[in-house]
Design a protein around this motif. Sequence first.
Motif, PDB file in Angstrom:
ATOM      1  N   ALA A  71      -1.889   4.167 -13.447  1.00  0.00           N
ATOM      2  CA  ALA A  71      -0.629   4.131 -14.070  1.00  0.00           C
ATOM      3  C   ALA A  71      -0.281   5.095 -15.306  1.00  0.00           C
ATOM      4  CB  ALA A  71      -0.502   3.083 -13.436  1.00  0.00           C
ATOM      5  N   THR A 124      -0.544  -6.701  -5.878  1.00  0.00           N
ATOM      6  CA  THR A 124      -1.430  -6.359  -6.830  1.00  0.00           C
ATOM      7  C   THR A 124      -2.746  -7.663  -6.969  1.00  0.00           C
ATOM      8  OG1 THR A 124       0.611  -6.819  -8.657  1.00  0.00           O
ATOM      9  CG2 THR A 124      -1.162  -6.925  -9.108  1.00  0.00           C
ATOM     10  N   TRP A 161       0.475  -2.010  -6.023  1.00  0.00           N
ATOM     11  CA  TRP A 161       0.609  -1.329  -5.342  1.00  0.00           C
ATOM     12  C   TRP A 161       2.042  -0.424  -5.692  1.00  0.00           C
ATOM     13  CZ3 TRP A 161      -1.873   0.875  -0.985  1.00  0.00           C
ATOM     14  CH2 TRP A 161      -0.650   1.734  -0.370  1.00  0.00           C
ATOM     15  N   ARG A 162       1.882   0.859  -5.995  1.00  0.00           N
ATOM     16  CA  ARG A 162       3.548   1.510  -6.268  1.00  0.00           C
ATOM     17  C   ARG A 162       3.468   2.920  -6.064  1.00  0.00           C
ATOM     18  NH1 ARG A 162       3.425   2.087 -12.680  1.00  0.00           N
ATOM     19  NH2 ARG A 162       4.066   0.071 -12.459  1.00  0.00           N
ATOM     20  N   ASP A 163       4.432   3.122  -5.333  1.00  0.00           N
ATOM     21  CA  ASP A 163       5.103   4.225  -5.044  1.00  0.00           C
ATOM     22  C   ASP A 163       3.963   4.772  -3.724  1.00  0.00           C
ATOM     23  OD1 ASP A 163       6.332   4.574  -6.396  1.00  0.00           O
ATOM     24  OD2 ASP A 163       5.562   5.366  -8.239  1.00  0.00           O
TER      25      ASP A 163
END
Length: 161
Positions: free
Chosen positions: A54, A99, A126-128
């Motif tokens: 990230a 997470t 978990w992002r985008d």
Amino acid sequence: MRINSLFPRARQVESRPPVQPLPGEIPSELRSLNQEYIDAARTNDTSWFQEYLADDAVIVLGNGRRYRKPQFLALLNDEPIRFSSLVTRDVTGAGLRGTVQVDGDAIWELTDGYQGISRYIDTYIWRDGRWQVISGADHPASPEGRLNTADDLAGGQVLLK
């Protein structure tokens, strides 16, 4: 026609939320990503880290230094570690919502013959629409798997001959 069809190597961004793992369980996609992370570390693969770290990731290495993503990528380019082998054991995971923390022991040998064991813990979020590494830490460990005392940490790694 989907735009990503013009780019055959592009990964499809998935909109589905991650499956919440059971305690001690690592979802199969994260088990694969963990192995990719280890392989990227072994080969100093900055392109893998560019994609999966990230932008706000923090990496702490065995010498206690903290790196943000740009500094970590520069370190891989400027001071690559020459592994002859790097394998993992006792890999476990724990998750909460989007997470997951993955930890294990990394057994390594450098091309100059030095060997060691490190305990690592990496946190994925978990992002985008995809898993990203938001933090990683690597700590020297003894052959018995315990974390080392300050006397053991000379040079930032446990070296075995």
